[in-house]
Design a protein around this motif. Sequence first.
Motif, short mmCIF file in Angstrom:
data_model
loop_
_atom_site.label_atom_id
_atom_site.label_comp_id
_atom_site.label_asym_id
_atom_site.label_seq_id
_atom_site.Cartn_x
_atom_site.Cartn_y
_atom_site.Cartn_z
N ILE A 222 0.85 -1.19 0.00
CA ILE A 222 0.00 0.00 0.00
C ILE A 222 0.89 1.24 0.00
O ILE A 222 1.87 1.32 0.76
CB ILE A 222 -0.92 0.00 1.23
N ASP A 223 0.57 2.20 -0.84
CA ASP A 223 1.30 3.46 -0.90
C ASP A 223 0.87 4.31 0.30
O ASP A 223 -0.16 4.98 0.27
CB ASP A 223 1.00 4.19 -2.21
N THR A 224 1.66 4.30 1.37
CA THR A 224 1.28 5.00 2.60
C THR A 224 1.34 6.52 2.42
O THR A 224 0.60 7.24 3.11
CB THR A 224 2.19 4.57 3.76
N ASP A 225 2.20 7.01 1.51
CA ASP A 225 2.23 8.46 1.26
C ASP A 225 0.90 8.90 0.62
O ASP A 225 0.34 9.94 1.00
CB ASP A 225 3.40 8.82 0.34
N GLU A 226 0.44 8.11 -0.33
CA GLU A 226 -0.85 8.42 -0.96
C GLU A 226 -1.98 8.33 0.06
O GLU A 226 -2.89 9.17 0.07
CB GLU A 226 -1.10 7.45 -2.12
N LEU A 227 -1.93 7.32 0.92
CA LEU A 227 -2.94 7.16 1.95
C LEU A 227 -2.92 8.34 2.92
O LEU A 227 -3.97 8.88 3.28
CB LEU A 227 -2.70 5.86 2.72
N ASN A 228 -1.74 8.79 3.30
CA ASN A 228 -1.61 9.91 4.22
C ASN A 228 -2.23 11.17 3.63
O ASN A 228 -2.95 11.92 4.30
CB ASN A 228 -0.14 10.16 4.55
N GLY A 229 -1.99 11.38 2.34
CA GLY A 229 -2.58 12.53 1.66
C GLY A 229 -4.09 12.44 1.60
O GLY A 229 -4.80 13.44 1.75
N LEU A 230 -4.58 11.24 1.38
CA LEU A 230 -6.02 11.03 1.29
C LEU A 230 -6.71 11.33 2.62
O LEU A 230 -7.81 11.91 2.65
CB LEU A 230 -6.29 9.57 0.88
N LEU A 231 -6.06 10.97 3.73
CA LEU A 231 -6.67 11.12 5.04
C LEU A 231 -6.54 12.52 5.61
O LEU A 231 -7.25 12.89 6.54
CB LEU A 231 -6.05 10.11 6.02
#
Length: 465
Positions: A222-231
């Motif tokens: 999972i792309d955690t950077d993308e997830l962080n931006g999403l949240l």
Amino acid sequence: MNNNKTDFAYQMVYRYLSRLTNELPGGPAVKLPSLRLLARRLRVSISTVQNAYSLLEKEGRICSVPKSGYYALPQPCNDTHCEGNDLLERYQAGTRRPEMFVFGADEPTLLQSLDGALLNLERDLMRQYPCQPDPRFQPFGDIELRTALAAYYTSSTERCWHPDNVFIGPDKTGVLKTVLKALQLRDCAVLVESPCAWSMLRTLQSFGIRVVELCADAEGVIDTDELNGLLQHGEVKMAILSSRMDSVRGRIMGAEQRQRLADVLNRQGLWVLENDSQGGLCFDEQATPLRDLIDPERLLILGAFDKTIGLEAPFGYLLSRHSRPLWHQQMLLRSFRLPPIRQKAIARLLSSGQLDRHLQSLRQSLQERVGHLTTLIDRYLGEDVRFEHPQGGATIWLNNVHRVDMGRVFERLLEQRIVIAPGELFSVRGLHQQSLCLSGAADWSQNIESMLVIIRNALVQERLG
């Protein structure tokens, strides 16, 4: 498993008669073999055949005519809901039809259950706790079961649970609805891993919740950077994630990847609902559960017994350390009235270690069965699908090599009396349209090889381009 020979003979006769009645043509009632003839044919006692016939009669599938014998009754048509365009309705209607081979249902305990032991315990407890007129009930669940669950989830002094942290509901969906109501998540956004169980997706949608699907890449990363931006936008209020493994694909996330995911969720201060309904079916018993990495004040654990004990144990449960009065209020408002004796019987399975022993045996059986099925899939579908060997559970997630019209594949297989679970069921955004799910806990008395050949032919016939 029950090894009693009388029970085995009775179950064998029941299954034989069930299949016989399912295969009979529609129309007038059809006479069935006499007790004596069937006993001689199957080499069992007449009383064993009589017991099987009696159960089928109680189910309304056959009737007895004095001085004439037993007759199979025409079964009501279950196709009435198959005319719509909703894929889930068509899938469920297909699974209800008695003549269908259900190859996509995620029901691990069809392979091995504790239903028999549970009902025996219940009978013993009924003698200990005779029924008396008493209007009182325990709105949070029977205290013995709550105590057993608290002990079951306690792994150390730092990760300690108490009965006051545990709440019992009629099933997992009922408990999930209680959580959504208590946290006032209606019309908010919730993050789920994708593919996600269709029952959970439909429950979220019924609350007007916007479902945000979290997809891993082909390697499970999972792309955690993308997830962080999403949240960071703050619209997502809760994340629902599996405990030890992705319950649909049976995939275990790497330890480092899981820690990074937990760090992002903890930084954002989200509610994290750990779905532990199949955590006990992970083949790697040492896999770290997600709950060990999440802020305890933002952690909720959702579980159920039907995937591990059997369909006679439908109850769901919630564990939460946060805001005890909030959960007390919601459980009082919903006033779930659950049979206390059945709850006590489940508690005894937990506290005695019988459930743990059962899970060890069930995991071994699932691993062998799923391993056998992957070998057959590789042999018969190897040129048409790609898949990972599951690390737990009963299902195998297949991805098509060639683009196909999966809707037409599903319909074509229904015509062949085979029910698969198309990947589209596991998404609200139309993802996974080139995937399907098969179960290793299907009825292996059928010819599995021929079923896979039929599936392969359907995939070939419905290729696009």
